[in-house]
Design an enzyme around this catalytic site. Sequence first.
Site, PDB file in Angstrom:
ATOM      1  N   ASP A 189      -2.277  -5.335   5.085  1.00  0.00           N
ATOM      2  CA  ASP A 189      -2.287  -4.258   4.107  1.00  0.00           C
ATOM      3  C   ASP A 189      -3.715  -3.758   3.953  1.00  0.00           C
ATOM      4  O   ASP A 189      -4.619  -4.536   3.627  1.00  0.00           O
ATOM      5  CB  ASP A 189      -1.747  -4.737   2.757  1.00  0.00           C
ATOM      6  CG  ASP A 189      -1.735  -3.623   1.716  1.00  0.00           C
ATOM      7  OD1 ASP A 189      -0.956  -2.676   1.888  1.00  0.00           O
ATOM      8  OD2 ASP A 189      -2.518  -3.710   0.748  1.00  0.00           O
ATOM      9  N   GLU A 273       1.257  -0.743   7.779  1.00  0.00           N
ATOM     10  CA  GLU A 273       1.979   0.326   7.095  1.00  0.00           C
ATOM     11  C   GLU A 273       1.662   1.657   7.756  1.00  0.00           C
ATOM     12  O   GLU A 273       0.513   1.929   8.110  1.00  0.00           O
ATOM     13  CB  GLU A 273       1.586   0.365   5.612  1.00  0.00           C
ATOM     14  CG  GLU A 273       2.463   1.279   4.784  1.00  0.00           C
ATOM     15  CD  GLU A 273       2.163   1.152   3.294  1.00  0.00           C
ATOM     16  OE1 GLU A 273       2.856   1.812   2.501  1.00  0.00           O
ATOM     17  OE2 GLU A 273       1.238   0.403   2.935  1.00  0.00           O
ATOM     18  N   ASP A 355      -2.291  -6.819  -3.323  1.00  0.00           N
ATOM     19  CA  ASP A 355      -2.511  -6.559  -1.902  1.00  0.00           C
ATOM     20  C   ASP A 355      -1.895  -7.637  -1.019  1.00  0.00           C
ATOM     21  O   ASP A 355      -1.287  -7.329   0.014  1.00  0.00           O
ATOM     22  CB  ASP A 355      -4.009  -6.435  -1.623  1.00  0.00           C
ATOM     23  CG  ASP A 355      -4.647  -5.307  -2.424  1.00  0.00           C
ATOM     24  OD1 ASP A 355      -3.959  -4.295  -2.649  1.00  0.00           O
ATOM     25  OD2 ASP A 355      -5.815  -5.445  -2.818  1.00  0.00           O
TER      26      ASP A 355
END
Length: 398
Positions: A189, A273, A355
Site C-alpha cells: 500500500d 492498488e 496502511d
Amino acid sequence: MAVNHVKRAFKYRFYPRHAQAAELLRTFGCVRKVYNLALAARTEAWARRERVDYHTTSAMLTAWKRTEELAYLNEVSSVPLQQTLRHLQSAFTHFFAKRAKYPRLKSRKTSRKSAEYTTSGFRLRDGALTLAKMADPLDVVWSRPLPEGAKPSTVTVSQDPAGRWFVSILCEDPLVKPLPATDAAIGIDVGLNHLLALSTGEKIANPRHERRDRTRLAKAQLELSRKARGSANRAKARRRVARVHARIADRRRDLLHQLTTRLVRENQTLVIEDLTVRTMVRNRPLARAIADAGWREFRCLLEYKAAWYGREVIAVDRFFPSSKLCSGCGSVRERLPLSVRTWTCGNCGAAHDRDVNAAKNLLAAGLAPTVCGAGVRPQRSSPGGQSAMKQKAPRREP
C-alpha cells in the site's frame, strides 16, 4: 531451445569536448527539424486523405537535403535523422491504435534533446565509443561494465535540462533471467506519511526528497525570476534550477530502484492498488506530495522487473475499499477520513493501522482468484483490464 535474453539499456554519463558538444547540439537540432517537417507533411496529407508512411517521409528527407534551405542536414549523421522518422511512424501507429494522442511538434525549448544511433552510426571497441561524424571517442564514465560480449543495437545520446550529457547503450543482458520460484506473496500500500506499508507490518519511511530541497529550489527559482528574458544570466539561472530538480529526481529514482529490486527478489507475487495518479494530482492540497512520492514510477519499475525475473504483479481495482475493510472479520466501515490513521473494528474489536490493514486487504484480494477461482476477481492483472464491482459499506438500519 533458444534462450531469449532481455534487452536492457545501460546509461552512462560522459563529458564531450567542445567540438563534440557542438556536433551533438547540431544533430539534436536537425533531428527536431526533420521530425517537425515530416509531421507537418503527414498532417497535410491527412487533410487530403492521402497515405504517407515512413518510406514516403524517408524519400522526402532525401529531397530536403538537396534544397539550398535545408542543405545543412547533410552536415550531421543521417542515422539519427532516419531514426526520428521511425519514431514518428511509431507515434502514428500508437495514435491509430488509440493508445496515444496525435503527435505534436517538437519545441526547441521544452523537447528532450536526444539522438539515436543504430549499429551503422557508432563503433564500440575496447571500451571506446565513437559516433558517426566524430574523429575521437566520447569520454564516457563507465560506472558499471557492459555484459560480456555485448553487441549494442542502438546508442542514444541525450542532454538533460541541467546540462548533463548521457549515453544509453541498448544490448541483450544474459544475466537477467527468472529467479527461483518462491511461495512468498506480499501486499503493498503506497502512502504519503509512509512511502510503503507492507502486509508483513513493515513500513518504509517517505524521505520527501522535494521537501528537503524546497528551500534551495525556491532560492534558485527566485534568482531565475529576476533575470532578464533572453539573457545569458537567465540561462545560467535556469540551469541552476534544473540541477536542483535533477538532484531531487536522482535521489527519488535511486530509492525506488532499491525498494523494487528488493521486493521482486523476495516475493513471487506482489499485489498493489491500481491508482490513477494523473487524477489524484488534481487534488491541490496533496498534489505536490503525491508527485514527490513517485507512485507511478514505483509501479513501472515494479512491473518491468517482475517481468524480467519471473514474478507476478497484480493490481487491485481502485474502488476496492482496502482501508475501510477489516482484515480480521471482513466488515466494511462506512466512513474513514484521511486524518484517521488507526481505527478499531466495531464488529470484532480488532485494532488496525490504516496502511498495514490496507496492505493486508490488498494481498487477500489479489490472492482471491487463486483460492476461490476466477469468479471473484476484484483486481486486474494488467493496465486496461476489466474493472471489478465496487464494494460498498452495508447500510445501517434506522
